[in-house]
Design an enzyme around this catalytic site. Structure first.
Site, PDB file in Angstrom:
ATOM      1  N   PRO A 160       0.813  -1.224   0.000  1.00 27.42           N
ATOM      2  CA  PRO A 160       0.000   0.000   0.000  1.00 27.42           C
ATOM      3  C   PRO A 160       0.844   1.271   0.000  1.00 27.42           C
ATOM      4  O   PRO A 160       0.353   2.341  -0.347  1.00 27.42           O
ATOM      5  CB  PRO A 160      -0.821  -0.113   1.296  1.00 27.42           C
ATOM      6  CG  PRO A 160      -0.804  -1.557   1.644  1.00 27.42           C
ATOM      7  CD  PRO A 160       0.516  -2.078   1.161  1.00 27.42           C
ATOM      8  N   GLU A 166       1.953  -8.199   8.752  1.00 29.93           N
ATOM      9  CA  GLU A 166       1.979  -6.752   8.954  1.00 29.93           C
ATOM     10  C   GLU A 166       2.897  -6.044   7.966  1.00 29.93           C
ATOM     11  O   GLU A 166       2.602  -4.954   7.484  1.00 29.93           O
ATOM     12  CB  GLU A 166       2.433  -6.447  10.392  1.00 29.93           C
ATOM     13  CG  GLU A 166       2.359  -4.988  10.793  1.00 29.93           C
ATOM     14  CD  GLU A 166       0.929  -4.503  10.961  1.00 29.93           C
ATOM     15  OE1 GLU A 166       0.722  -3.275  10.928  1.00 29.93           O
ATOM     16  OE2 GLU A 166       0.022  -5.350  11.103  1.00 29.93           O
ATOM     17  N   ARG A 213      -2.147  -8.609 -20.613  1.00 31.22           N
ATOM     18  CA  ARG A 213      -3.184  -8.450 -21.632  1.00 31.22           C
ATOM     19  C   ARG A 213      -2.730  -7.522 -22.758  1.00 31.22           C
ATOM     20  O   ARG A 213      -3.337  -7.492 -23.825  1.00 31.22           O
ATOM     21  CB  ARG A 213      -4.497  -7.957 -21.018  1.00 31.22           C
ATOM     22  CG  ARG A 213      -4.467  -6.546 -20.517  1.00 31.22           C
ATOM     23  CD  ARG A 213      -5.708  -6.203 -19.693  1.00 31.22           C
ATOM     24  NE  ARG A 213      -6.944  -6.529 -20.408  1.00 31.22           N
ATOM     25  CZ  ARG A 213      -7.517  -5.758 -21.322  1.00 31.22           C
ATOM     26  NH1 ARG A 213      -6.944  -4.615 -21.642  1.00 31.22           N
ATOM     27  NH2 ARG A 213      -8.629  -6.116 -21.914  1.00 31.22           N
ATOM     28  N   ASP A 259      -8.493   0.692 -24.468  1.00 33.10           N
ATOM     29  CA  ASP A 259      -8.929   0.649 -23.080  1.00 33.10           C
ATOM     30  C   ASP A 259      -8.878   2.026 -22.444  1.00 33.10           C
ATOM     31  O   ASP A 259      -8.179   2.936 -22.922  1.00 33.10           O
ATOM     32  CB  ASP A 259      -8.020  -0.285 -22.268  1.00 33.10           C
ATOM     33  CG  ASP A 259      -8.349  -1.746 -22.517  1.00 33.10           C
ATOM     34  OD1 ASP A 259      -9.466  -2.041 -22.968  1.00 33.10           O
ATOM     35  OD2 ASP A 259      -7.473  -2.593 -22.254  1.00 33.10           O
TER      36      ASP A 259
END
Length: 258
Positions: A94, A129, A168, A183
């Site tokens: 993150p 963690e 892709r 896209d």
């Protein structure tokens, strides 16, 4: 050219959703990707194959230990080098920079370069963690990448999302290569609205221009729809496209009317 991919994970079976199912699985089934999975438990020295421990200083959660991960990274680097690729270690976290379509395009170019040794990817999927900070201090992580401002239980799901977005775009994976080129984000804007059969659904009719067979008019309509959808949902992308010179005079003229 074959893409060299090494994935360090405690849960390799999770990746069957990527390697065995859906359109991207073609990259693995057709030999476009040479993939190897590494478990950090293979590089432990005790009978319990321990890969995590309590954090120094206290606090909740467990931390993945440096030694097994460092050894797994080294083994993956050796394999990449033996294949003639320059290893590049990505840690899903993150705290990393956000995954974007522009990142996909630039990374794919490095994976497929022919003027020098191509890049190979080593994907490190953390759990618990965190991973021991000394892996960063030793320079074993080349890039930290985030799938978004959200915390999940491990790096496997973000890794699959990243790899799906990347693979892709490899030639031969999609039935129609223009699908990837059109896209959302590929040209800085969101994709236009799309319709399929039947022509009438719940009293709503497909726009006439899409049934006209006039490809020039259809192209103009879809571009205008791109602009409208982006303006409504992500006006920040319009501003960014304008700064990057991605909008034509016709685009600006259309936007002025909205």
């Amino acid at each position: 050219m074959t893409i060299a991919l090494d994935i360090i994970t405690l849960f390799p079976d999770m990746f069957t959703a990527l390697t065995s199912e859906g359109v991207v699985s073609r990259a693995f089934k057709n030999g476009m990707v040479d993939v190897k999975f590494w478990s950090p438990r293979e590089f432990t020295s005790n009978v319990h194959q321990t890969v995590d421990d309590r954090p120094y200083g206290g606090g909740p959660g467990m931390v993945m230990m440096a030694a097994p991960l460092a050894a797994a990274i080294d083994a993956a680097r050796d394999r990449q080098s033996s294949l003639g690729h320059v290893p590049h270690v990505i840690y899903l976290s993150p705290q990393g920079k956000k995954l974007t379509q522009s990142w996909v395009a630039s990374t794919l170019a490095q994976l497929q370069r022919t003027d020098a040794a191509p890049r190979g990817l080593i994907v490190l999927c953390g759990r618990y963690e965190a991973i021991d900070e000394r892996l960063f201090e030793l320079g074993l992580i080349d890039e930290e990448l985030s799938a978004g401002d959200v915390v999940v239980s491990g790096g496997e799901l973000p890794a699959m999302l990243m790899l799906d977005a990347l693979l892709r775009c490899v030639s031969g994976v999609l039935n129609d290569e223009q699908s990837a080129q059109q896209d959302s984000f590929s040209d800085g804007l969101l994709d236009c609205a799309h319709y399929t059969r039947p022509e009438v659904f719940a009293d709503l009719v497909v726009p006439d221009v899409l049934l006209s067979g006039n490809h020039a008019k259809i192209a103009v309509f879809r571009r205008e729809q791109q602009l409208l959808v982006t303006l409504r949902k992500r006006p920040d992308l319009i501003a960014a496209a304008r700064e990057q010179g991605l909008l034509s005079a016709a685009d600006e003229k259309f936007l002025m009317k909205q």
